[in-house]
Design an enzyme around this catalytic site. Structure first.
Site, PDB file in Angstrom:
ATOM      1  N   LYS A 168      45.603  46.742  39.855  1.00  0.00           N
ATOM      2  CA  LYS A 168      46.941  46.198  39.593  1.00  0.00           C
ATOM      3  C   LYS A 168      47.401  46.792  38.247  1.00  0.00           C
ATOM      4  CE  LYS A 168      50.159  43.182  40.803  1.00  0.00           C
ATOM      5  NZ  LYS A 168      51.025  43.378  41.953  1.00  0.00           N
ATOM      6  N   ASP A 224      35.613  41.058  45.504  1.00  0.00           N
ATOM      7  CA  ASP A 224      35.086  39.803  46.047  1.00  0.00           C
ATOM      8  C   ASP A 224      36.048  39.252  47.104  1.00  0.00           C
ATOM      9  OD1 ASP A 224      33.449  37.673  46.337  1.00  0.00           O
ATOM     10  OD2 ASP A 224      33.917  36.710  44.438  1.00  0.00           O
ATOM     11  N   ASP A 228      35.873  39.371  51.664  1.00  0.00           N
ATOM     12  CA  ASP A 228      35.943  38.232  52.592  1.00  0.00           C
ATOM     13  C   ASP A 228      37.037  38.476  53.630  1.00  0.00           C
ATOM     14  OD1 ASP A 228      33.977  36.874  51.131  1.00  0.00           O
ATOM     15  OD2 ASP A 228      34.949  34.945  51.434  1.00  0.00           O
TER      16      ASP A 228
END
Ligand code: ATP
Length: 334
Positions: A168, A224, A228
């Site tokens: 970002k 992380d 998922d």
């Protein structure tokens, strides 16, 4: 070759899926000198420590660590182990398994690898709280960014030769350094295609068209979360393995957590844990130039795929098999 392995069953469904995985490993033609040690919630209850010294010593002395999920105390176990063993990279593949229903387009296949920086970023454990204000400091260093990008590029060379650097940098200073270093390192790999993507767009693209990705290189927190998401895209958390690696050591663990809601019922899906062991064998094979180990890694993965194709399923995938029964089918196919 005899490999010494420290085995941490962990909490919740950990002991059940580890038991299934050890049965698979016992049925192959590789010798292990394995030691079962404790860490996590149960270790704290029984030994007064989340990560007893004995466990840390066993992890340090072993060729590899095979670890189940840890419960509420995960941050007291996983982060110190990653730091102590110098495991600067977290590799989380998401690969379609034929026969598993996903929400992907009918002909779309996913085969991507998230290469997550594992030693710093927002998980540096530097922060504090004063009254109603709290903060976590996001640390980004040139060295760690360079290490993770190099590893991502090496992985891409063995795959489809595309690296997407996700950050970002339009908002965060720390990500600007990450982006700059990745760009510099990427220029050394002129056989690879290197792209940049903002993390919010990446989250969107992972759902929209996941097959566009090969290797994703990204800082700790984004990796992380995105992994998922990639698990879901692939077919569910029960399928996603992971590897933590450094220059000398490796620790292998599923992406999912301890799943207390289904613990001690013998219904958990052991695939993520078994495929983590596959990653371990593959890594041992590469780092020790041991063809046998790599060969068995491939065979176990094939046996898992065959078991699914034969229609065998645990409850999370719409089936009725127990963890033990499912493992027995894999062993029969092996
Ligand atoms: P963490 O924060 O440690 O990642 P969590 O509580 O967010 O843990 P999980 O423990 O991974 O999440 O569980 C999320 C959901 O996925 C739960 O409903 C759980 O039952 C399910 N799940 C996770 N792993 C498995 C598995 N191996 N087999 C079947 N279901 C699973």
């Amino acid at each position: 070759m005899v490999y010494s392995i420290a085995i941490i069953p962990g909490d919740g469904i950990g002991p059940e899926i580890m038991d299934a995985t050890l049965r698979v490993l016992e049925s192959i033609d590789i010798e292990f000198d394995s030691r079962i040690v404790e860490a996590g919630d149960k270790a704290f209850r029984e030994h007064g420590s989340y990560l007893p010294n004995d466990t840390l010593e066993a992890a340090r002395k072993s060729d590899a660590v095979l670890k189940g999920p840890i419960g509420e105390s995960a941050k007291h176990v996983v982060l110190p182990l990653r730091q102590d063993l110098g495991l600067f990279a977290n590799l989380r593949p998401a690969k379609s398994i034929q026969g598993i229903n996903t929400r992907l387009m009918a002909d779309e296949e996913v085969d991507l690898l998230i290469v997550r920086e594992n030693s710093e970023g927002l998980y540096s454990r530097v922060g504090g709280r004063k009254a109603d204000v709290s903060f976590d400091i996001k640390i980004t260093t040139r060295q760690a960014s360079e290490n993770i990008m190099r590893l991502g590029c090496h992985q891409a060379r063995e795959r489809r030769k595309l690296v997407t650097v996700v950050h970002k940098a339009n908002v965060l200073q720390s990500d600007l350094l990450f982006q700059e270093v990745c760009h510099e390192v990427g220029r050394e790999y002129d056989d690879l295609k290197i792209e940049q993507m903002y993390v919010d767009n990446c989250a969107y693209q992972l759902i929209r068209e996941p097959s566009q990705f090969d290797v994703i290189v990204t800082p700790n927190l984004y990796g992380d979360i995105l992994s998922d998401e990639a698990s879901w895209v692939q077919g569910g958390l029960g399928l996603s393995p992971g590897a933590n690696i450094g220059n000398l050591r490796g620790m292998f663990e599923p992406v999912h957590g301890a799943a207390f809601d289904i613990a001690k019922q013998n219904v958990a899906n052991p695939i993520a844990m078994i495929l983590s062991a596959v990653m371990m064998l593959d890594w041992l094979g590469t780092t020790h130039s041991d063809e046998q180990s790599s060969k068995w890694a491939h065979r176990i993965e094939t046996a898992v795929n065959t078991t699914i194709l034969q229609g065998h399923r645990t409850r999370d995938l719409g089936g009725k098999l127990t963890t033990k029964e499912f493992a027995s089918h894999i062993i029969r196919n092996l």
